[in-house]
Every structure is written in structure tokens, then in C-alpha cells.
Design an enzyme around this catalytic site. Structure first.
Site, PDB file in Angstrom:
ATOM      1  N   GLN A  17       0.795  -1.296   0.003  1.00 43.81           N
ATOM      2  CA  GLN A  17       0.117   0.005  -0.050  1.00 43.81           C
ATOM      3  C   GLN A  17       0.916   1.319   0.199  1.00 43.81           C
ATOM      4  O   GLN A  17       0.450   2.179  -0.664  1.00 43.81           O
ATOM      5  CB  GLN A  17      -0.872  -0.186   1.344  1.00 43.81           C
ATOM      6  CG  GLN A  17      -1.759   1.092   1.200  1.00 43.81           C
ATOM      7  CD  GLN A  17      -2.851   1.476   2.374  1.00 43.81           C
ATOM      8  OE1 GLN A  17      -3.224   2.314   2.461  1.00 43.81           O
ATOM      9  NE2 GLN A  17      -3.282   0.334   3.063  1.00 43.81           N
ATOM     10  N   GLU A 139       0.970  -1.337   8.054  1.00 42.35           N
ATOM     11  CA  GLU A 139       0.240  -0.257   8.954  1.00 42.35           C
ATOM     12  C   GLU A 139      -0.082  -0.177   9.862  1.00 42.35           C
ATOM     13  O   GLU A 139       0.478   0.642  10.796  1.00 42.35           O
ATOM     14  CB  GLU A 139      -0.953  -0.444   8.175  1.00 42.35           C
ATOM     15  CG  GLU A 139      -2.156   0.624   8.475  1.00 42.35           C
ATOM     16  CD  GLU A 139      -2.072   1.946   8.383  1.00 42.35           C
ATOM     17  OE1 GLU A 139      -1.673   2.216   7.122  1.00 42.35           O
ATOM     18  OE2 GLU A 139      -2.047   2.987   9.151  1.00 42.35           O
ATOM     19  N   ASP A 168       0.457   3.821   5.936  1.00 47.83           N
ATOM     20  CA  ASP A 168       0.740   3.595   4.720  1.00 47.83           C
ATOM     21  C   ASP A 168       0.306   4.405   3.855  1.00 47.83           C
ATOM     22  O   ASP A 168       1.588   5.235   3.231  1.00 47.83           O
ATOM     23  CB  ASP A 168      -0.241   2.214   4.225  1.00 47.83           C
ATOM     24  CG  ASP A 168       0.558   0.805   4.683  1.00 47.83           C
ATOM     25  OD1 ASP A 168       1.551   0.938   5.105  1.00 47.83           O
ATOM     26  OD2 ASP A 168      -0.254   0.119   4.598  1.00 47.83           O
ATOM     27  N   GLY A 246      -8.017  19.876  19.792  1.00 45.22           N
ATOM     28  CA  GLY A 246      -7.573  21.144  19.653  1.00 45.22           C
ATOM     29  C   GLY A 246      -8.038  21.937  20.815  1.00 45.22           C
ATOM     30  O   GLY A 246      -8.697  21.759  21.790  1.00 45.22           O
ATOM     31  N   GLY A 247      -8.339  23.293  20.654  1.00 43.40           N
ATOM     32  CA  GLY A 247      -8.737  24.279  21.889  1.00 43.40           C
ATOM     33  C   GLY A 247     -10.223  24.418  21.890  1.00 43.40           C
ATOM     34  O   GLY A 247     -10.922  24.963  22.822  1.00 43.40           O
TER      35      GLY A 247
HETATM   36  C1  LIG Z   1       5.842  -4.759   3.246  1.00 41.46           C
HETATM   37  C2  LIG Z   1       6.758  -5.567   3.614  1.00 41.46           C
HETATM   38  C3  LIG Z   1       6.662  -6.136   5.239  1.00 41.46           C
HETATM   39  C4  LIG Z   1       6.493  -7.008   2.959  1.00 41.46           C
HETATM   40  O1  LIG Z   1       7.507  -7.930   2.998  1.00 41.46           O
HETATM   41  P1  LIG Z   1       7.557  -8.953   2.006  1.00 41.46           P
HETATM   42  O2  LIG Z   1       6.385  -9.580   1.760  1.00 41.46           O
HETATM   43  O3  LIG Z   1       8.377 -10.109   2.735  1.00 41.46           O
HETATM   44  O4  LIG Z   1       8.371  -8.502   0.913  1.00 41.46           O
HETATM   45  P2  LIG Z   1       9.830  -7.916   0.705  1.00 41.46           P
HETATM   46  O5  LIG Z   1       9.800  -6.447   0.688  1.00 41.46           O
HETATM   47  O6  LIG Z   1      11.037  -8.586   1.929  1.00 41.46           O
HETATM   48  O7  LIG Z   1      10.650  -8.265  -0.491  1.00 41.46           O
HETATM   49  C5  LIG Z   1      10.456  -9.711  -1.004  1.00 41.46           C
HETATM   50  C6  LIG Z   1      11.510 -10.255  -1.743  1.00 41.46           C
HETATM   51  O8  LIG Z   1      11.217 -10.051  -3.094  1.00 41.46           O
HETATM   52  C7  LIG Z   1      12.127  -9.603  -4.081  1.00 41.46           C
HETATM   53  N1  LIG Z   1      11.542  -8.733  -5.103  1.00 41.46           N
HETATM   54  C8  LIG Z   1      10.530  -8.077  -5.524  1.00 41.46           C
HETATM   55  N2  LIG Z   1      10.300  -7.743  -6.685  1.00 41.46           N
HETATM   56  C9  LIG Z   1      11.227  -8.495  -7.394  1.00 41.46           C
HETATM   57  C10 LIG Z   1      11.525  -8.679  -8.812  1.00 41.46           C
HETATM   58  N3  LIG Z   1      10.594  -7.899  -9.692  1.00 41.46           N
HETATM   59  N4  LIG Z   1      12.195  -9.586  -9.332  1.00 41.46           N
HETATM   60  C11 LIG Z   1      12.901 -10.358  -8.292  1.00 41.46           C
HETATM   61  N5  LIG Z   1      12.667 -10.263  -6.805  1.00 41.46           N
HETATM   62  C12 LIG Z   1      12.004  -9.328  -6.412  1.00 41.46           C
HETATM   63  C13 LIG Z   1      12.652  -8.692  -3.186  1.00 41.46           C
HETATM   64  O9  LIG Z   1      14.087  -8.381  -3.649  1.00 41.46           O
HETATM   65  C14 LIG Z   1      12.912  -9.308  -1.901  1.00 41.46           C
HETATM   66  O10 LIG Z   1      13.753 -10.414  -1.866  1.00 41.46           O
HETATM   67  P3  LIG Z   1      15.006 -10.517  -0.851  1.00 41.46           P
HETATM   68  O11 LIG Z   1      14.321 -10.952   0.532  1.00 41.46           O
HETATM   69  O12 LIG Z   1      15.601 -11.861  -1.255  1.00 41.46           O
HETATM   70  O13 LIG Z   1      15.985  -9.420  -0.499  1.00 41.46           O
HETATM   71  C15 LIG Z   1       8.220  -5.156   3.524  1.00 41.46           C
HETATM   72  O14 LIG Z   1       8.218  -4.919   2.174  1.00 41.46           O
HETATM   73  C16 LIG Z   1       8.518  -3.889   4.214  1.00 41.46           C
HETATM   74  O15 LIG Z   1       8.745  -3.809   5.423  1.00 41.46           O
HETATM   75  N6  LIG Z   1       8.490  -2.606   3.438  1.00 41.46           N
HETATM   76  C17 LIG Z   1       8.889  -1.446   3.971  1.00 41.46           C
HETATM   77  C18 LIG Z   1       7.967  -0.904   4.787  1.00 41.46           C
HETATM   78  C19 LIG Z   1       6.587  -0.721   3.936  1.00 41.46           C
HETATM   79  O16 LIG Z   1       6.630  -0.321   2.968  1.00 41.46           O
HETATM   80  N7  LIG Z   1       5.542  -1.132   4.672  1.00 41.46           N
HETATM   81  C20 LIG Z   1       4.276  -0.984   4.400  1.00 41.46           C
HETATM   82  C21 LIG Z   1       3.695  -1.806   3.390  1.00 41.46           C
HETATM   83  S1  LIG Z   1       2.004  -1.268   2.902  1.00 41.46           S
END
Ligand SMILES: CC(C)(COP(=O)(O)OP(=O)(O)OC[C@H]1O[C@@H](n2cnc3c(N)ncnc32)[C@H](O)[C@@H]1OP(=O)(O)O)[C@@H](O)C(=O)NCCC(=O)NCCS
Length: 414
Positions: A17, A139, A168, A246-247
Site C-alpha cells: 500500500q 500499517e 501506509d 484542539g482548543g
Molecule cells: C511490506 C513488507 C513487510 C512486505 O514484506 P515481504 O512481502 O516479505 O516482501 P519484501 O519487501 O521482503 O521483498 C520480497 C523479496 O522479493 C524480491 N523482489 C521484489 N520484486 C522482485 C522482482 N521484480 N524480481 C525479483 N525479486 C523481486 C525482493 O528483492 C525481496 O527479496 P529478498 O528478501 O531476497 O531481498 C516489507 O516490504 C516492508 O517492510 N517494506 C517497508 C515498509 C513498508 O512499506 N511497509 C508497508 C507496506 S504497505
């Protein structure tokens, strides 16, 4: 008519998001947003909370309008080559992966700057530098670590998260502002830069008034809080129910029908300037000059009684009648509008705040349009792309021949 960000190309590596809200907003302002997704998988939200089998979910479609989708495995050798070309081709790269993911992919900020010194590289992370910098964040975690949950809810209940996605979507707004600011600075500096937004910081920024109250606590009780004058204050900003931040004191009171309608409520504000009007509406003209009630200070210890008096009156009217009576008297108030009521509200359709979109797989659905209205840059909402819908188109734009595109497909890179 031209759009404000026409000509700006965004390499959109965002998912879920926070990142997608940012790039969707930039797309509405006219930027060409190229969303990069893993071949065969795509953004995880495409299949989350699905309401129609095999069609992209509303979760995905409502966050990814006006974008193009390219599938690319950025971890394969061929994929890295294509990704490098895309970095050269674009002005802005946006990502919100878990900390370190782009570095692990082999695309550190140092490397990106070498490939394209004008690149603006924007990221959302849960936390800024510090003890939690490596943590994944969603979030509600952001709401909890940013001070929102501890200060939301009623004093005798647990901490509460808000339905508003302040971690988010709130951070996505900050990121969009950071990006356009960096684009503006690039006009004079000629250089790109790094834009970083932490969700904790974004939530804390929105909870500014609660840090204000934390410091006021050192000088006595918070007199506008419902705990005053009977309850005890601890050493941290407490939860204040529906009190105004607020106030001008405010509260949610019942309206006619509250017994069966969960949204038969109205928010009322006892603005100092309209005390006379309130007294007249309530048929309590005796309180206008009564020194026990006449000033905001005199009323602070009696807010509970004041809102009880108001509620006695609002319970005899429905929430729209309350609005119709109070608005002409300049008394600030607002009915508690349900999602159903908002979805059906004609004025929001007219302004494009709520828009009906037609999607090739799922048909018609409602979404929230651009909440920022520019007089010279109209926003028309186009359906979100299907997975990989624009892969060939974009790859040929960056100079790949049909044979090269076919070869990349055979290798599984796109
Ligand atoms: C949201 C979140 C918790 C999701 O985690 P997740 O689903 O495990 O996904 P990740 O961000 O760890 O990424 C997944 C993997 O896919 C890989 N990937 C993503 N797009 C890719 C692509 N096009 N080709 C190849 N690999 C890809 C990433 O490199 C990552 O690999 P790695 O773990 O080996 O480095 C995490 O991305 C996060 O903390 N983000 C930052 C904060 C944030 O934006 N949070 C709010 C989300 S609404």
C-alpha cells in the site's frame, strides 16, 4: 490539456500500500508510472482479499490506477541488464521493500547514481536509522510505534488502531511530496537525490498534538480531556476518546435511531464563539450569562454535563437534521457518515473524489479518485494494469528488439 507531471518517468518498484499510493498519486498528476513486478507473481495484493475469483483484487486495483505493468525478474542476469536500462530511462525510482532488498538485488544507491546521476531514488521503510531500522513494518505496526495507538481509544480500554491508513497512505503522501520537491531541486542542481520516508516518522508527524500534550502534562492536567476533573493523569499522554485535539471541545453524541443504526451519531463542537447559539438551540438561554457556564474556562470542568445536555437534544433529531439546524447557526458539527452513505453521495461523484472505474476482468467498481484538485492538471482515473500488460511496449521503448524481448522471455527474465 497537459498534466503537471507529464514527461516524468517513474520506475515503480512498490508493492502493498504505502509505495503504491505514492506512485498512483504521481500518475494522476500525469507521470508515466512503470510498475515492475515479479513474473508470474506480481504485487502480492493482486490476489489478497479477493472478492472475484481470478480477477485482480480491489485491494490492488484501488492502489494502482493509471500505471503500466512490466514483469521483470530483477534477480536474474538478463533482468538486471534490463533493469539497468530502465534506471537510465527513468527520472524517479520508488520502492518500499523490506530494508536492504534493493542492495541485495545489487542496486545500491551508490550504484544507481553511477547509472543515472539525475535519478531520484525514493523509499519507504518502517523505521529510520536506529535500533529498528532492519524491521519489516505494516500499517498497524506503524500506528503502534508512531504514537497513534497509545493515544487513540477510550481511557478505560486498550490502545486502538485507526481505520484511516495513516502509516501506509500517510507515508505515501510524504514520499510523493519528497519526490516532487527533489524533482524541483533537480531543475537547478542537475542532480538526483535520495528521498527517505519512515512510517514511524510519518505517523508521529500526524500525532504532533499528542507530543504537545505530553509536554503540557508537566504543567498540570489536560483540562480538555474527558479524564478532567475526576480521573487521574499518569506520566504519558492518555487516550482521550472522542475529545477534540484542539482548543475547542468536541464529542460524538447520539442521534435519533442510535439504538439500531451504528452510525446514528454526530460530532459536535462547543466553539467558544457560538456558545450563545448552542444555548438557544438547547432552550437553555439561562446559561448564556451564567458565570458557571459563560466562559470556556468555566465550562472545562463540566464538559461531560455540557455534552449530555447536547445529546438530550440530538437524540430527538436524525444526524442530518442536526446538521441542517446547526450549520445555519455557524455551529461546527459533522454527521458520522458510513461508507455506504459516502459511496452513494452525489457531490463526491461530481468532484471525482469517488469514481466508478471499468476493469477488463472485474467490471465496474468504485474507487477514491485524486483528493488533490489542480485547476490546470485534470485527473482521470484509468483502470489498473493487468500483470505484465505493458512489458513488450516498455521494453521496446528502451530500445530492445522483438528478438531480444523474446529471448528475455525465454530466459524467464520478463
Ligand atoms: C511490506 C513488507 C513487510 C512486505 O514484506 P515481504 O512481502 O516479505 O516482501 P519484501 O519487501 O521482503 O521483498 C520480497 C523479496 O522479493 C524480491 N523482489 C521484489 N520484486 C522482485 C522482482 N521484480 N524480481 C525479483 N525479486 C523481486 C525482493 O528483492 C525481496 O527479496 P529478498 O528478501 O531476497 O531481498 C516489507 O516490504 C516492508 O517492510 N517494506 C517497508 C515498509 C513498508 O512499506 N511497509 C508497508 C507496506 S504497505
Amino acid at each position: 490539456m497537459n498534466k503537471a507531471l507529464e514527461g516524468v518517468r517513474i520506475l515503480d518498484m512498490t508493492h502493498v500500500q504505502s509505495g503504491p499510493t505514492c506512485t498512483q498519486l504521481l500518475a494522476w498528476f500525469g507521470a508515466d508510472v512503470i510498475k515492475i513486478e515479479r513474473p508470474g507473481v506480481g504485487d502480492a495484493t493482486r490476489s489478497q482479499l479477493r472478492d472475484i475469483p481470478d480477477a485482480d483484487s480491489l485491494y490492488f486495483t484501488m492502489l494502482n490506477h493509471n500505471k503500466r505493468s512490466v514483469t521483470l525478474n530483477t534477480k536474474s542476469e538478463k533482468g538486471k541488464e534490463v533493469f539497468t536500462k530502465l534506471i537510465e530511462y527513468c527520472d524517479v525510482m520508488v520502492e518500499n521493500f523490506a530494508p536492504g532488498a534493493l542492495d541485495r538485488m545489487g542496486f545500491s544507491w551508490d550504484k544507481i547514481q553511477v547509472i543515472n546521476p539525475r535519478m531520484i531514488y525514493a523509499s519507504v521503510k518502517g523505521f529510520g536509522p536506529g535500533p529498528y531500522q532492519d524491521c519489516k513494518v505494516y500499517e498497524n505496526v506503524a500506528q503502534c510505534v508512531g504514537g497513534a495507538a497509545s493515544t487513540t481509544g477510550f481511557d478505560d480500554g486498550p490502545p486502538l488502531v485507526s481505520a484511516a491508513q495513516i502509516g501506509d497512505s500517510g507515508t505515501g503522501l510524504n514520499l510523493a511530496l519528497g519526490i516532487v520537491t527533489a524533482l524541483y531541486q533537480r531543475e537547478s542542481s542537475g542532480r538526483g537525490q535520495r528521498v527517505e520516508c519512515a512510517m514511524q516518522d510519518g505517523v508521529l508527524n500526524l500525532c504532533r498534538v499528542k507530543l504537545r500534550d505530553q509536554q503540557r502534562l508537566a504543567h498540570g492536567p489536560l483540562k480538555e480531556y474527558p479524564q478532567y476533573p475526576n480521573g487521574k493523569f499518569g506520566d504519558a499522554t492518555p487516550r482521550s476518546g472522542n475529545a477534540s485535539g484542539g482548543g475547542q471541545p468536541g464529542w460524538i453524541v447520539k442521534c435519533k435511531g442510535w439504538e439500531t443504526d451504528p452510525d446514528a451519531y454526530v460530532y459536535v463542537i462547543i466553539q467558544a464563539a457560538v456558545w450563545n447559539q448552542w444555548c438557544q438551540v438547547l432552550g437553555r438561554e439561562d446559561l448564556i450569562e451564567d458565570p458557571e457556564w459563560a466562559t470556556p474556562e468555566a465550562r472545562l470542568p463540566k464538559l461531560e454535563q455540557a455534552f449530555a445536555l447536547i445529546e438530550e437534544w440530538t437524540m430527538t433529531k436524525d444526524k442530518f437534521e442536526v446538521m441542517d439546524i446547526l450549520n445555519p447557526l455557524n455551529i461546527p458539527c459533522g454527521p458520522i457518515l458510513s461508507m455506504k452513505e459516502l459511496a452513494e453521495e452525489p457531490s463526491l461523484r461530481e468532484t471525482g473524489t469517488i469514481v466508478e472505474v471499468d476493469h477488463p476482468e472485474r467490471g465496474k467498481y468504485l474507487t477514491i479518485g485524486n483528493p488533490v484538485k489542480l485547476s490546470d492538471s485534470p485527473s482521470n482515473v484509468q483502470h489498473s494494469p493487468l500483470l505484465g500488460e505493458h512489458t513488450d511496449e516498455v521494453l521496446s521503448e528502451i530500445g530492445m528488439s522483438e528478438d531480444e524481448i523474446t529471448a528475455a522471455k525465454e530466459e524467464g527474465a520478463v
